[in-house]
Design a protein around this motif. Sequence first.
Motif, PDB file in Angstrom:
ATOM      1  N   ALA A  90      61.090  19.791  27.730  1.00 12.19           N
ATOM      2  CA  ALA A  90      62.055  19.276  28.449  1.00 12.19           C
ATOM      3  C   ALA A  90      61.843  18.124  28.464  1.00 12.19           C
ATOM      4  O   ALA A  90      60.949  17.368  28.580  1.00 12.19           O
ATOM      5  CB  ALA A  90      61.903  20.086  29.829  1.00 12.19           C
ATOM      6  N   LYS A  91      62.994  17.372  28.456  1.00 14.86           N
ATOM      7  CA  LYS A  91      63.000  15.829  28.635  1.00 14.86           C
ATOM      8  C   LYS A  91      63.093  15.255  30.199  1.00 14.86           C
ATOM      9  O   LYS A  91      64.339  14.726  30.578  1.00 14.86           O
ATOM     10  CB  LYS A  91      64.486  15.752  27.900  1.00 14.86           C
ATOM     11  N   GLY A  92      62.255  15.672  30.981  1.00 23.53           N
ATOM     12  CA  GLY A  92      62.078  15.287  32.330  1.00 23.53           C
ATOM     13  C   GLY A  92      61.955  16.404  33.302  1.00 23.53           C
ATOM     14  O   GLY A  92      61.915  17.232  32.874  1.00 23.53           O
ATOM     15  N   ARG A 125      62.634  20.495  33.246  1.00 21.88           N
ATOM     16  CA  ARG A 125      61.717  21.505  33.378  1.00 21.88           C
ATOM     17  C   ARG A 125      61.798  22.256  34.567  1.00 21.88           C
ATOM     18  O   ARG A 125      61.841  23.576  34.280  1.00 21.88           O
ATOM     19  CB  ARG A 125      60.320  20.763  33.493  1.00 21.88           C
ATOM     20  N   LEU A 126      62.466  21.849  35.730  1.00 26.07           N
ATOM     21  CA  LEU A 126      62.728  22.741  36.889  1.00 26.07           C
ATOM     22  C   LEU A 126      63.867  23.490  36.456  1.00 26.07           C
ATOM     23  O   LEU A 126      63.898  24.719  36.796  1.00 26.07           O
ATOM     24  CB  LEU A 126      62.989  21.705  38.116  1.00 26.07           C
ATOM     25  N   ASP A 127      64.879  23.114  35.873  1.00 29.74           N
ATOM     26  CA  ASP A 127      66.008  24.295  35.594  1.00 29.74           C
ATOM     27  C   ASP A 127      65.630  25.197  34.641  1.00 29.74           C
ATOM     28  O   ASP A 127      65.797  26.238  34.514  1.00 29.74           O
ATOM     29  CB  ASP A 127      66.941  23.050  34.841  1.00 29.74           C
ATOM     30  N   THR A 128      64.652  24.613  33.527  1.00 31.96           N
ATOM     31  CA  THR A 128      64.047  25.804  32.476  1.00 31.96           C
ATOM     32  C   THR A 128      63.251  26.723  33.236  1.00 31.96           C
ATOM     33  O   THR A 128      63.580  27.870  33.197  1.00 31.96           O
ATOM     34  CB  THR A 128      63.315  24.963  31.482  1.00 31.96           C
ATOM     35  N   LEU A 129      62.333  26.388  34.182  1.00 32.77           N
ATOM     36  CA  LEU A 129      61.703  27.091  34.904  1.00 32.77           C
ATOM     37  C   LEU A 129      62.461  28.008  35.981  1.00 32.77           C
ATOM     38  O   LEU A 129      62.044  29.176  35.813  1.00 32.77           O
ATOM     39  CB  LEU A 129      60.731  26.612  35.889  1.00 32.77           C
ATOM     40  N   THR A 130      63.493  27.491  36.553  1.00 37.77           N
ATOM     41  CA  THR A 130      64.291  28.129  37.064  1.00 37.77           C
ATOM     42  C   THR A 130      65.140  29.358  36.463  1.00 37.77           C
ATOM     43  O   THR A 130      65.063  30.715  36.727  1.00 37.77           O
ATOM     44  CB  THR A 130      65.533  27.487  38.029  1.00 37.77           C
ATOM     45  N   GLU A 131      65.504  29.191  35.193  1.00 41.19           N
ATOM     46  CA  GLU A 131      66.161  30.227  34.335  1.00 41.19           C
ATOM     47  C   GLU A 131      65.158  31.140  34.047  1.00 41.19           C
ATOM     48  O   GLU A 131      65.441  32.314  34.043  1.00 41.19           O
ATOM     49  CB  GLU A 131      66.667  29.483  33.162  1.00 41.19           C
TER      50      GLU A 131
END
Length: 121
Positions: free
Chosen positions: A89-91, A95-101
């Motif tokens: 992830a680019k920042g 990363r938080l958005d990806t982890l949340t998904e």
Amino acid sequence: CVKLSMSAFMLININKIGEGRVATLRAAVDEKLVKSALSKGGSLRLPIRLRDVDEKTRRDIRFMQESEARDYIGTGMDPALNFQAIISAKGHLERLDTLTEIMCSELQRLKKNGYSIESGE
């Protein structure tokens, strides 16, 4: 003593999850094979092969394997790919958005399988 970075530690744990799924399926298959072989009577001949058991047991085992495969696919992505998506992830926010998904997908999968999960919402 070897020091692991957090990313290496997480990757090891992700691999353990996959190994756990395989071990659980293997144990269930072995149990069915042994139960079927014992039901024939006589002494138990090892190794027990799929071709050595009755058709119903073979169908049950195929169903278990296919069900596990569907469940694994239903998780969305291979855990290693989830980890790769997080680290690429680019920042921090991405990363938080990806982890949340990933976490939401896993929560939905668990609920679908009958687990009661408190999400804190």
